[in-house]
Write a protein that holds these residues in place. Structure first.
Motif, PDB file in Angstrom:
ATOM      1  N   ARG A  28       0.702  -1.219   0.055  1.00 23.34           N
ATOM      2  CA  ARG A  28       0.013   0.074   0.011  1.00 23.34           C
ATOM      3  C   ARG A  28       0.888   1.145   0.025  1.00 23.34           C
ATOM      4  NH1 ARG A  28      -4.568   1.682   4.019  1.00 23.34           N
ATOM      5  NH2 ARG A  28      -5.953   2.711   2.867  1.00 23.34           N
ATOM      6  N   VAL A  29       1.872   1.256   0.705  1.00 25.16           N
ATOM      7  CA  VAL A  29       2.844   2.353   0.746  1.00 25.16           C
ATOM      8  C   VAL A  29       3.402   2.552  -0.507  1.00 25.16           C
ATOM      9  CG1 VAL A  29       5.227   2.984   1.558  1.00 25.16           C
ATOM     10  CG2 VAL A  29       3.682   1.950   3.134  1.00 25.16           C
ATOM     11  N   ILE A  30       3.953   1.637  -1.250  1.00 20.52           N
ATOM     12  CA  ILE A  30       4.493   1.692  -2.735  1.00 20.52           C
ATOM     13  C   ILE A  30       3.365   2.217  -3.493  1.00 20.52           C
ATOM     14  CG2 ILE A  30       5.481   0.299  -4.509  1.00 20.52           C
ATOM     15  CD1 ILE A  30       6.899  -1.396  -2.411  1.00 20.52           C
ATOM     16  N   ALA A  31       2.404   1.522  -3.417  1.00 18.87           N
ATOM     17  CA  ALA A  31       1.073   2.040  -4.253  1.00 18.87           C
ATOM     18  C   ALA A  31       0.746   3.562  -4.217  1.00 18.87           C
ATOM     19  CB  ALA A  31      -0.184   1.276  -4.003  1.00 18.87           C
ATOM     20  N   LEU A  32       0.804   4.040  -2.961  1.00 17.71           N
ATOM     21  CA  LEU A  32       0.696   5.526  -2.814  1.00 17.71           C
ATOM     22  C   LEU A  32       1.962   6.312  -3.401  1.00 17.71           C
ATOM     23  CD1 LEU A  32      -0.966   7.890  -1.583  1.00 17.71           C
ATOM     24  CD2 LEU A  32       0.391   7.587   0.465  1.00 17.71           C
ATOM     25  N   ALA A  33       2.856   5.698  -3.351  1.00 14.40           N
ATOM     26  CA  ALA A  33       3.984   6.489  -3.951  1.00 14.40           C
ATOM     27  C   ALA A  33       3.878   6.492  -5.234  1.00 14.40           C
ATOM     28  CB  ALA A  33       5.342   5.764  -3.492  1.00 14.40           C
ATOM     29  N   ARG A  34       3.669   5.285  -6.083  1.00 14.88           N
ATOM     30  CA  ARG A  34       3.341   5.033  -7.511  1.00 14.88           C
ATOM     31  C   ARG A  34       2.379   6.240  -7.977  1.00 14.88           C
ATOM     32  NH1 ARG A  34       3.239  -0.218  -8.002  1.00 14.88           N
ATOM     33  NH2 ARG A  34       0.977  -0.463  -7.401  1.00 14.88           N
ATOM     34  N   SER A  35       1.080   6.132  -7.135  1.00 17.91           N
ATOM     35  CA  SER A  35       0.040   7.108  -7.538  1.00 17.91           C
ATOM     36  C   SER A  35       0.479   8.419  -7.627  1.00 17.91           C
ATOM     37  CB  SER A  35      -0.963   7.005  -6.373  1.00 17.91           C
ATOM     38  OG  SER A  35      -2.030   7.877  -6.667  1.00 17.91           O
ATOM     39  N   LEU A  36       1.245   8.989  -6.679  1.00 22.82           N
ATOM     40  CA  LEU A  36       1.687  10.345  -6.402  1.00 22.82           C
ATOM     41  C   LEU A  36       2.741  10.641  -7.740  1.00 22.82           C
ATOM     42  CD1 LEU A  36       2.293  10.752  -2.742  1.00 22.82           C
ATOM     43  CD2 LEU A  36       0.503  11.768  -4.108  1.00 22.82           C
ATOM     44  N   ALA A  37       3.437   9.581  -8.282  1.00 21.29           N
ATOM     45  CA  ALA A  37       4.377   9.718  -9.256  1.00 21.29           C
ATOM     46  C   ALA A  37       3.458  10.128 -10.575  1.00 21.29           C
ATOM     47  CB  ALA A  37       5.393   8.626  -9.240  1.00 21.29           C
ATOM     48  N   ASP A  38       2.388   9.124 -10.650  1.00 17.41           N
ATOM     49  CA  ASP A  38       1.515   9.070 -11.954  1.00 17.41           C
ATOM     50  C   ASP A  38       0.749  10.323 -12.001  1.00 17.41           C
ATOM     51  OD1 ASP A  38       2.989   6.612 -12.471  1.00 17.41           O
ATOM     52  OD2 ASP A  38       1.345   5.265 -12.005  1.00 17.41           O
ATOM     53  N   GLY A  65       1.518  22.365   4.363  1.00 16.65           N
ATOM     54  CA  GLY A  65       1.248  21.032   4.842  1.00 16.65           C
ATOM     55  C   GLY A  65      -0.380  20.899   5.400  1.00 16.65           C
ATOM     56  N   ALA A  66      -0.909  21.918   5.886  1.00 16.36           N
ATOM     57  CA  ALA A  66      -2.096  21.644   6.362  1.00 16.36           C
ATOM     58  C   ALA A  66      -3.083  21.227   5.200  1.00 16.36           C
ATOM     59  CB  ALA A  66      -2.723  23.100   7.054  1.00 16.36           C
ATOM     60  N   ALA A  67      -2.995  21.718   3.952  1.00 18.05           N
ATOM     61  CA  ALA A  67      -3.747  21.291   2.969  1.00 18.05           C
ATOM     62  C   ALA A  67      -3.230  20.019   2.242  1.00 18.05           C
ATOM     63  CB  ALA A  67      -3.594  22.352   1.807  1.00 18.05           C
ATOM     64  N   LEU A  68      -2.001  19.998   2.148  1.00 18.34           N
ATOM     65  CA  LEU A  68      -1.611  18.416   1.732  1.00 18.34           C
ATOM     66  C   LEU A  68      -1.890  17.400   2.434  1.00 18.34           C
ATOM     67  CD1 LEU A  68       0.305  17.077  -0.253  1.00 18.34           C
ATOM     68  CD2 LEU A  68       2.222  17.555   0.946  1.00 18.34           C
ATOM     69  N   GLY A  69      -2.037  17.377   3.640  1.00 15.32           N
ATOM     70  CA  GLY A  69      -2.371  16.255   4.632  1.00 15.32           C
ATOM     71  C   GLY A  69      -3.597  15.662   4.035  1.00 15.32           C
ATOM     72  N   PRO A  70      -4.680  16.397   4.117  1.00 17.66           N
ATOM     73  CA  PRO A  70      -6.054  15.992   3.681  1.00 17.66           C
ATOM     74  C   PRO A  70      -5.932  15.378   2.396  1.00 17.66           C
ATOM     75  CG  PRO A  70      -6.402  17.974   4.983  1.00 17.66           C
ATOM     76  CD  PRO A  70      -4.852  17.757   4.633  1.00 17.66           C
ATOM     77  N   ALA A  71      -5.114  15.919   1.383  1.00 16.99           N
ATOM     78  CA  ALA A  71      -5.125  15.724   0.040  1.00 16.99           C
ATOM     79  C   ALA A  71      -4.488  14.123   0.057  1.00 16.99           C
ATOM     80  CB  ALA A  71      -4.520  16.422  -0.851  1.00 16.99           C
ATOM     81  N   LEU A  72      -3.486  14.163   0.643  1.00 18.74           N
ATOM     82  CA  LEU A  72      -2.924  12.506   0.991  1.00 18.74           C
ATOM     83  C   LEU A  72      -4.071  11.739   1.582  1.00 18.74           C
ATOM     84  CD1 LEU A  72       0.443  13.621   2.223  1.00 18.74           C
ATOM     85  CD2 LEU A  72      -0.057  12.863  -0.203  1.00 18.74           C
ATOM     86  N   LEU A  73      -4.834  11.963   2.557  1.00 19.81           N
ATOM     87  CA  LEU A  73      -5.654  11.088   2.983  1.00 19.81           C
ATOM     88  C   LEU A  73      -6.898  10.576   2.196  1.00 19.81           C
ATOM     89  CD1 LEU A  73      -6.122  12.318   6.685  1.00 19.81           C
ATOM     90  CD2 LEU A  73      -4.989  10.242   5.923  1.00 19.81           C
ATOM     91  N   ARG A  75      -6.353  10.606  -1.343  1.00 14.80           N
ATOM     92  CA  ARG A  75      -5.723  10.027  -1.939  1.00 14.80           C
ATOM     93  C   ARG A  75      -5.624   8.393  -1.630  1.00 14.80           C
ATOM     94  NH1 ARG A  75      -2.217  10.464  -6.635  1.00 14.80           N
ATOM     95  NH2 ARG A  75      -3.200  12.708  -6.643  1.00 14.80           N
ATOM     96  N   LEU A  76      -5.582   8.050  -0.462  1.00 12.89           N
ATOM     97  CA  LEU A  76      -5.623   6.839  -0.003  1.00 12.89           C
ATOM     98  C   LEU A  76      -6.995   6.051  -0.043  1.00 12.89           C
ATOM     99  CD1 LEU A  76      -3.517   7.328   3.463  1.00 12.89           C
ATOM    100  CD2 LEU A  76      -2.782   5.593   1.432  1.00 12.89           C
ATOM    101  N   GLU A  77      -7.832   6.931  -0.031  1.00 12.86           N
ATOM    102  CA  GLU A  77      -9.445   6.391  -0.221  1.00 12.86           C
ATOM    103  C   GLU A  77      -9.533   5.745  -1.615  1.00 12.86           C
ATOM    104  OE1 GLU A  77     -11.812   6.358   2.284  1.00 12.86           O
ATOM    105  OE2 GLU A  77     -10.256   6.967   3.599  1.00 12.86           O
ATOM    106  N   THR A  78      -8.948   6.250  -2.556  1.00 11.12           N
ATOM    107  CA  THR A  78      -9.151   5.527  -3.910  1.00 11.12           C
ATOM    108  C   THR A  78      -7.966   4.965  -4.463  1.00 11.12           C
ATOM    109  OG1 THR A  78      -8.360   8.015  -4.791  1.00 11.12           O
ATOM    110  CG2 THR A  78     -10.883   7.554  -4.425  1.00 11.12           C
ATOM    111  N   LEU A  79      -6.933   4.678  -3.652  1.00 13.85           N
ATOM    112  CA  LEU A  79      -5.879   3.913  -3.916  1.00 13.85           C
ATOM    113  C   LEU A  79      -5.985   2.634  -4.592  1.00 13.85           C
ATOM    114  CD1 LEU A  79      -2.857   4.829  -3.713  1.00 13.85           C
ATOM    115  CD2 LEU A  79      -2.679   3.204  -1.514  1.00 13.85           C
TER     116      LEU A  79
END
Length: 239
Positions: A28-38, A65-73, A75-79
């Motif tokens: 899951r960690v690697i999938a998130l990294a790949r998603s952010l790269a793509d 950072g305050a805006a990026l955190g929610p955006a990362l979470l 992204r996890l929902e649709t990973l």
């Protein structure tokens, strides 16, 4: 556990996915990294996968950072955690000798011959969980349980680059020479870290590795091929 966003200085966040170390979490960690790269989130500059978390470095002039955190979470929902194009490396190892510092002792500890230990070490398929500690240092999961071995009580001051190691439940490929308390079975002619190479790190998180023994003569042939700038070993990529 519920994923957590943790500050890591003023230009990075850590996305922590679990307190446990296992293959599903790492995938899951690697999938998130790949998603952010793509599909990058504006302002994200780099990601660093670990066993159970992802370090996300960002430009604070482009995103806070305050805006990026929610955006990362979000992204996890649709990973999509389906495996990507996994690479399989068949890594040659010259077991024993000057870099196989612990082969004989480990064989005695495990009540097997060195050849049996080598065969067991080469029987597994290892997963690259992360790259870290030193540039290109490769942390591997999948070590057969019988080879799980505590680290040395007294670390060595210098262990050679490209040494093949075991520390606890983990296996490794050293990248650069340095101190280590791990135990070492041999060395590979491959070069895990070369800053002059287009892709300095040979292995990536998510890659698979299988080790196989080679003779000293074959290792010397591979050393010479690499010195000539050739690439004698390339990964297989699943269709």
């Amino acid at each position: 556990m519920t994923p957590r966003i943790l500050a890591a200085g003023d230009q990075a966040l850590t996305v922590e996915l679990s307190c446990e170390v296992d293959e599903a979490v790492n995938a899951r960690v690697i999938a998130l990294a790949r998603s952010l790269a793509d599909d990058p989130i504006p302002g994200v500059e780099e990601t660093v996968p670990t066993y159970r978390s992802l370090l996300v470095l960002y430009d604070p002039g482009a995103v806070r950072g305050a805006a990026l955190g929610p955006a990362l979470l979000a992204r996890l929902e649709t990973l999509d955690v389906r495996p990507g194009a996994a690479r399989l490396w068949r890594v040659p190892v010259e077991y024993g000798g000057e870099t196989g510092l612990d082969l004989e002792e480990m064989a005695r500890m495990k009540e097997m011959s060195p050849d049996e230990l080598i065969a067991l070490h080469g029987s597994a398929e290892y997963r690259v969980h992360m790259i870290g500690f030193a540039p290109g240092f490769t942390y591997l999961g999948g070590l057969p349980e019988r080879l799980h071995t505590p680290r040395r009580a007294t670390p060595r001051q210098v262990v050679a680059a490209s040494s093949i190691g075991i520390g606890g439940k983990q296996a490794s490929v050293n990248s650069v020479a340095g101190p280590s308390g791990w135990r070492f079975l041999g060395r590979t002619p491959l070069v895990p870290f070369d800053p002059a190479r287009e892709e300095p790190f040979l292995f990536r998180a998510g890659d698979r590795i299988r080790f196989h023994p080679v003779t000293s003569a074959e290792a010397a042939r591979l050393d010479a091929a690499l010195a000539r700038g050739e690439t004698p070993v390339t990964p297989e990529v699943a269709a």
